[in-house]
Design a protein around this motif. Sequence first.
Motif, PDB file in Angstrom:
ATOM      1  N   GLN A 131      -0.258 -27.257 -68.358  1.00 10.48           N
ATOM      2  CA  GLN A 131      -0.526 -28.476 -68.997  1.00 10.48           C
ATOM      3  C   GLN A 131       0.613 -29.442 -68.688  1.00 10.48           C
ATOM      4  N   ARG A 132       1.842 -28.986 -68.826  1.00 13.28           N
ATOM      5  CA  ARG A 132       2.963 -29.771 -68.441  1.00 13.28           C
ATOM      6  C   ARG A 132       2.804 -30.309 -66.925  1.00 13.28           C
ATOM      7  N   GLY A 133       2.706 -29.662 -65.943  1.00 14.44           N
ATOM      8  CA  GLY A 133       2.329 -30.116 -64.530  1.00 14.44           C
ATOM      9  C   GLY A 133       1.135 -30.996 -64.500  1.00 14.44           C
ATOM     10  N   ILE A 134       0.051 -30.969 -65.383  1.00  9.06           N
ATOM     11  CA  ILE A 134      -1.101 -31.904 -65.494  1.00  9.06           C
ATOM     12  C   ILE A 134      -0.623 -33.075 -65.916  1.00  9.06           C
ATOM     13  N   LEU A 135       0.310 -32.969 -67.038  1.00 10.08           N
ATOM     14  CA  LEU A 135       0.776 -34.106 -67.764  1.00 10.08           C
ATOM     15  C   LEU A 135       1.723 -34.944 -66.851  1.00 10.08           C
ATOM     16  N   GLU A 136       2.622 -34.250 -65.917  1.00 16.21           N
ATOM     17  CA  GLU A 136       3.349 -34.793 -65.084  1.00 16.21           C
ATOM     18  C   GLU A 136       2.622 -35.583 -63.738  1.00 16.21           C
ATOM     19  N   GLU A 137       1.918 -35.024 -63.512  1.00 14.56           N
ATOM     20  CA  GLU A 137       0.934 -35.674 -62.459  1.00 14.56           C
ATOM     21  C   GLU A 137       0.211 -37.033 -63.235  1.00 14.56           C
ATOM     22  N   LEU A 138      -0.426 -36.879 -64.238  1.00 12.83           N
ATOM     23  CA  LEU A 138      -0.926 -37.896 -65.007  1.00 12.83           C
ATOM     24  C   LEU A 138       0.203 -39.008 -65.072  1.00 12.83           C
ATOM     25  N   GLU A 139       1.319 -38.670 -65.619  1.00 12.24           N
ATOM     26  CA  GLU A 139       2.264 -39.626 -65.708  1.00 12.24           C
ATOM     27  C   GLU A 139       2.598 -40.471 -64.482  1.00 12.24           C
ATOM     28  N   LYS A 140       2.595 -39.813 -63.257  1.00  7.39           N
ATOM     29  CA  LYS A 140       2.850 -40.470 -61.987  1.00  7.39           C
ATOM     30  C   LYS A 140       1.748 -41.473 -61.609  1.00  7.39           C
ATOM     31  N   ALA A 141       0.474 -40.743 -62.049  1.00  7.43           N
ATOM     32  CA  ALA A 141      -0.762 -41.629 -61.654  1.00  7.43           C
ATOM     33  C   ALA A 141      -0.601 -42.946 -62.564  1.00  7.43           C
ATOM     34  N   HIS A 142      -0.157 -42.958 -63.876  1.00  7.23           N
ATOM     35  CA  HIS A 142      -0.135 -43.882 -64.578  1.00  7.23           C
ATOM     36  C   HIS A 142       0.914 -45.032 -63.920  1.00  7.23           C
ATOM     37  N   VAL A 143       2.112 -44.543 -63.487  1.00  8.92           N
ATOM     38  CA  VAL A 143       3.044 -45.471 -63.121  1.00  8.92           C
ATOM     39  C   VAL A 143       2.435 -46.142 -61.931  1.00  8.92           C
ATOM     40  N   TYR A 144       1.742 -45.353 -60.866  1.00  8.08           N
ATOM     41  CA  TYR A 144       1.266 -45.911 -59.840  1.00  8.08           C
ATOM     42  C   TYR A 144       0.352 -46.941 -60.006  1.00  8.08           C
ATOM     43  N   ILE A 145      -0.809 -46.696 -61.019  1.00  7.64           N
ATOM     44  CA  ILE A 145      -1.647 -47.651 -61.295  1.00  7.64           C
ATOM     45  C   ILE A 145      -1.029 -48.961 -61.736  1.00  7.64           C
ATOM     46  N   GLU A 146       0.009 -48.826 -62.644  1.00  8.96           N
ATOM     47  CA  GLU A 146       0.750 -50.171 -63.256  1.00  8.96           C
ATOM     48  C   GLU A 146       1.496 -50.757 -61.904  1.00  8.96           C
ATOM     49  N   GLN A 147       1.759 -50.144 -61.036  1.00 14.20           N
ATOM     50  CA  GLN A 147       2.542 -50.726 -59.696  1.00 14.20           C
ATOM     51  C   GLN A 147       1.496 -51.617 -58.976  1.00 14.20           C
ATOM     52  N   LEU A 148       0.112 -50.863 -58.918  1.00 10.72           N
ATOM     53  CA  LEU A 148      -0.792 -51.523 -58.206  1.00 10.72           C
ATOM     54  C   LEU A 148      -1.265 -52.552 -58.785  1.00 10.72           C
ATOM     55  N   ASP A 149      -1.486 -52.481 -60.277  1.00  5.27           N
ATOM     56  CA  ASP A 149      -1.992 -53.638 -61.136  1.00  5.27           C
ATOM     57  C   ASP A 149      -1.018 -54.906 -61.038  1.00  5.27           C
ATOM     58  N   THR A 150       0.344 -54.592 -60.883  1.00  4.89           N
ATOM     59  CA  THR A 150       1.246 -55.725 -60.850  1.00  4.89           C
ATOM     60  C   THR A 150       1.238 -56.382 -59.590  1.00  4.89           C
ATOM     61  N   ARG A 151       1.249 -55.675 -58.338  1.00  5.79           N
ATOM     62  CA  ARG A 151       1.053 -56.003 -57.298  1.00  5.79           C
ATOM     63  C   ARG A 151      -0.233 -56.961 -56.942  1.00  5.79           C
ATOM     64  N   ASN A 152      -1.407 -56.505 -57.696  1.00  6.76           N
ATOM     65  CA  ASN A 152      -2.781 -57.132 -57.532  1.00  6.76           C
ATOM     66  C   ASN A 152      -2.696 -58.419 -58.199  1.00  6.76           C
ATOM     67  N   ARG A 153      -1.877 -58.536 -59.581  1.00  5.97           N
ATOM     68  CA  ARG A 153      -1.985 -59.775 -60.134  1.00  5.97           C
ATOM     69  C   ARG A 153      -1.074 -60.813 -59.348  1.00  5.97           C
ATOM     70  N   GLU A 154      -0.029 -60.406 -58.589  1.00  6.96           N
ATOM     71  CA  GLU A 154       0.904 -61.294 -58.009  1.00  6.96           C
ATOM     72  C   GLU A 154      -0.166 -61.748 -56.808  1.00  6.96           C
ATOM     73  N   GLN A 155      -0.676 -61.052 -55.953  1.00  2.00           N
ATOM     74  CA  GLN A 155      -1.665 -61.455 -54.957  1.00  2.00           C
ATOM     75  C   GLN A 155      -2.469 -62.250 -55.260  1.00  2.00           C
ATOM     76  N   GLN A 156      -3.222 -62.234 -56.710  1.00  2.00           N
ATOM     77  CA  GLN A 156      -4.234 -62.879 -57.241  1.00  2.00           C
ATOM     78  C   GLN A 156      -3.808 -64.568 -57.370  1.00  2.00           C
ATOM     79  N   ARG A 157      -2.375 -64.354 -57.940  1.00  6.76           N
ATOM     80  CA  ARG A 157      -1.687 -65.622 -58.302  1.00  6.76           C
ATOM     81  C   ARG A 157      -1.488 -66.624 -56.850  1.00  6.76           C
ATOM     82  N   LYS A 158      -0.758 -65.786 -55.984  1.00  6.17           N
ATOM     83  CA  LYS A 158      -0.671 -66.424 -54.672  1.00  6.17           C
ATOM     84  C   LYS A 158      -2.092 -66.892 -54.158  1.00  6.17           C
ATOM     85  N   ILE A 159      -2.802 -66.218 -54.121  1.00  2.00           N
ATOM     86  CA  ILE A 159      -4.265 -66.760 -53.553  1.00  2.00           C
ATOM     87  C   ILE A 159      -4.612 -68.080 -54.057  1.00  2.00           C
ATOM     88  N   ARG A 160      -4.573 -67.703 -55.555  1.00  8.51           N
ATOM     89  CA  ARG A 160      -4.885 -69.084 -56.362  1.00  8.51           C
ATOM     90  C   ARG A 160      -4.011 -70.194 -55.894  1.00  8.51           C
TER      91      ARG A 160
END
Length: 80
Positions: free
Chosen positions: A28-57
């Motif tokens: 379960q700790r291993g699963i939680l660690e992987e989930l945390e990594k995925a959450h951080v990665y998704i946040e990074q992608l979301d930030t990058r996506n928002r910045e790209q959308q701002r630049k496009i506008r």
Amino acid sequence: MAVWPPSRRPPRQVDELGNEILELGAHQRGILEELEKAHVYIEQLDTRNREQQRKIRELEARLAALEERLNANASGRPQP
């Protein structure tokens, strides 16, 4: 479906009858660690996506202004 790729799986443990022993806490700790990594990665992608959308506008607004100026020049109207 395996949670970890073969290179990251913990070593198998078996009892005297050959049944696999699974340490649920470690699993379960291993699963939680992987989930945390995925959450951080998704946040990074979301930030990058928002910045790209701002630049496009911003670029769309610049393009619209340039097209308006070109159309004004083509019709002989003075530029602002």
